[in-house]
Design a protein around this motif. Structure first.
Motif, short mmCIF file in Angstrom:
data_model
loop_
_atom_site.label_atom_id
_atom_site.label_comp_id
_atom_site.label_asym_id
_atom_site.label_seq_id
_atom_site.Cartn_x
_atom_site.Cartn_y
_atom_site.Cartn_z
N PRO A 191 -37.70 -34.07 -43.33
CA PRO A 191 -36.75 -34.83 -43.53
C PRO A 191 -35.50 -33.56 -42.43
CG PRO A 191 -37.88 -32.80 -44.55
CD PRO A 191 -38.69 -33.24 -43.26
N ALA A 192 -34.28 -34.63 -42.78
CA ALA A 192 -33.22 -35.11 -42.56
C ALA A 192 -32.14 -33.54 -42.24
CB ALA A 192 -32.09 -35.88 -42.84
N ASP A 193 -32.84 -32.64 -42.97
CA ASP A 193 -32.12 -31.55 -42.53
C ASP A 193 -32.61 -30.29 -42.59
OD1 ASP A 193 -34.01 -31.29 -44.97
OD2 ASP A 193 -32.44 -30.09 -46.09
N ALA A 194 -34.23 -30.91 -41.84
CA ALA A 194 -35.02 -30.46 -40.98
C ALA A 194 -35.08 -29.79 -39.78
CB ALA A 194 -36.45 -30.78 -41.45
N LYS A 195 -34.77 -27.87 -39.97
CA LYS A 195 -34.90 -27.81 -38.24
C LYS A 195 -36.03 -27.31 -37.48
CE LYS A 195 -31.37 -25.61 -36.68
NZ LYS A 195 -30.26 -24.85 -36.13
#
Length: 377
Positions: free
Chosen positions: A86-90
């Motif tokens: 996911p794009a917001d995964a860190k």
């Protein structure tokens, strides 16, 4: 065997023994092989460079706040392996590090052969020890991929830190090597099998060495085989057939010549104080006197007290003692054409340190008495 033939045989044997003894007594000429003096034009190694990711580190990898390219590389690699992030995964890449890979591609290296590679950290990783390099392409100066690197690192450095902030580091833990870590995929081009001639490039340009090389080749192989192009290049006619050219070069490189002697030079390393003087240095008649001034300053604190019942205050008054000592070194004289041995002996007798020797040589050069080129590196 008849008496006549026996006597002639003994005379011939004595003659051969005499010639052998004369050859043993003759001083050996310091000749060197052409292989050690020159290289073949076009036969050279090429530099390769690449970018890769090291994984498997024990928390010593790049920090995500200061190495965004490591995060981008991990996301791109995982997406190519079918892992959707996911794009917001860190991602915290503390067990991974971005590295630069470099190696030398030897001449005539063929696809499938292995070469050693060097890996160096690009980000803020503290250690690459225990890491494994993932498959990474290595490119040449023309942008083509010549090798693919992958393997486990061998790191000679070590770092350790405590909770109080203390740290110890041995050697460089952020650089390592992978023996046989790159597989060659594309052979580098070379011009060895092209044309009916080859050019020998001398490692050190010298007109005398080039002339002697031409004379040796023409005397051994035949007149007109070699021709000097300049002080650093010798053109040699060679067979066009690849097999014959290999045999020709193998024979050519084993020829021995006596290289030309280097020019008189004095080399001074200004950082370390190292002075190198070759055997051709000569000194014209000159008188040298070298002495040092030693200045000593010592500080003593004295207490000044006012008189009884006076309004003054007790103060500390600094007292400086200055002493100057001049060494009484004797003057020494260089005779005409003094050799290297005489120069060194005279300087040692006066007790000059390496820094003093530099000053003496520079003064002799300014006076025009040093018959050599003075190089400061």
């Amino acid at each position: 065997m008849t008496i006549f033939h026996k006597k002639r045989y003994e005379n011939r044997l004595a003659y051969l023994l005499l010639i052998s003894a004369m050859l043993l007594l003759t001083p050996m000429v310091q000749a060197e092989r052409i292989k050690d003096l020159a290289s073949i034009d076009g036969v050279r190694s090429n530099q390769l460079i690449g970018y890769g990711i090291i994984v498997g580190l024990n928390g010593t990898g790049d920090k995500d706040t200061d190495s965004p390219y490591t995060l981008n590389s991990l996301k791109s690699m995982l997406s190519q392996l079918g892992v959707q992030i996911p794009a917001d995964a860190k991602i915290k890449p503390k067990n991974a590090a971005a590295v630069i890979i470099h190696a030398n591609l030897p001449a005539f290296a063929k696809p499938g052969q292995k070469i050693d590679i060097t890996v160096a950290s690009l980000g803020n990783a503290t250690s690459l020890r225990g890491g494994s390099l993932l498959m990474s392409p290595m490119r040449g100066g023309d942008g083509k991929v010549y090798a693919v690197a992958q393997g486990n690192l061998v790191v000679g450095g070590l770092t350790a830190s405590g909770q109080d902030g203390s740290r110890i580091t041995i050697n460089i833990p952020t650089t390592g090597r992978v023996p046989n870590g790159a597989s060659i995929e594309l052979a580098s081009p070379n011009a060895f099998n092209k044309g009916s001639s080859l050019t020998l490039n001398l490692h050190r340009a010298d007109f005398t060495t080039a002339r002697r090389m031409v004379e040796s080749i023409n005397r051994t192989i035949g007149p007109g085989t070699a021709k000097a192009l300049d002080a650093a290049s010798v053109k040699v006619n060679a067979p066009t057939d690849s097999g014959q050219k290999v045999s020709f070069v193998a024979f050519l490189q084993e020829l021995e010549i006596e290289p030309g002697e280097a020019a008189a030079k004095v080399i001074i390393n200004s950082r370390t104080g190292t002075v190198v003087i070759n055997s051709h240095v000569r000194v014209s008649p000159a008188a040298v006197s070298h002495g040092n001034l030693v200045v000593t300053i010592s500080e003593n604190a004295e207490v000044s007290q006012p008189g009884a019942l006076s309004p003054g205050q007790t103060v500390v008054v600094p007292q400086s003692d200055i002493a100057v000592l001049e060494e009484t070194n004797h003057m020494f004289l260089f005779s005409p054409g003094a050799s290297l041995n005489e120069v060194v002996r005279a300087v040692n007798e006066v007790g000059a340190a390496p820094s003093d020797l530099v000053a003496i040589l520079e003064a002799l050069k300014e006076a025009g008495a040093l018959r050599a080129e003075l190089l400061v590196i």
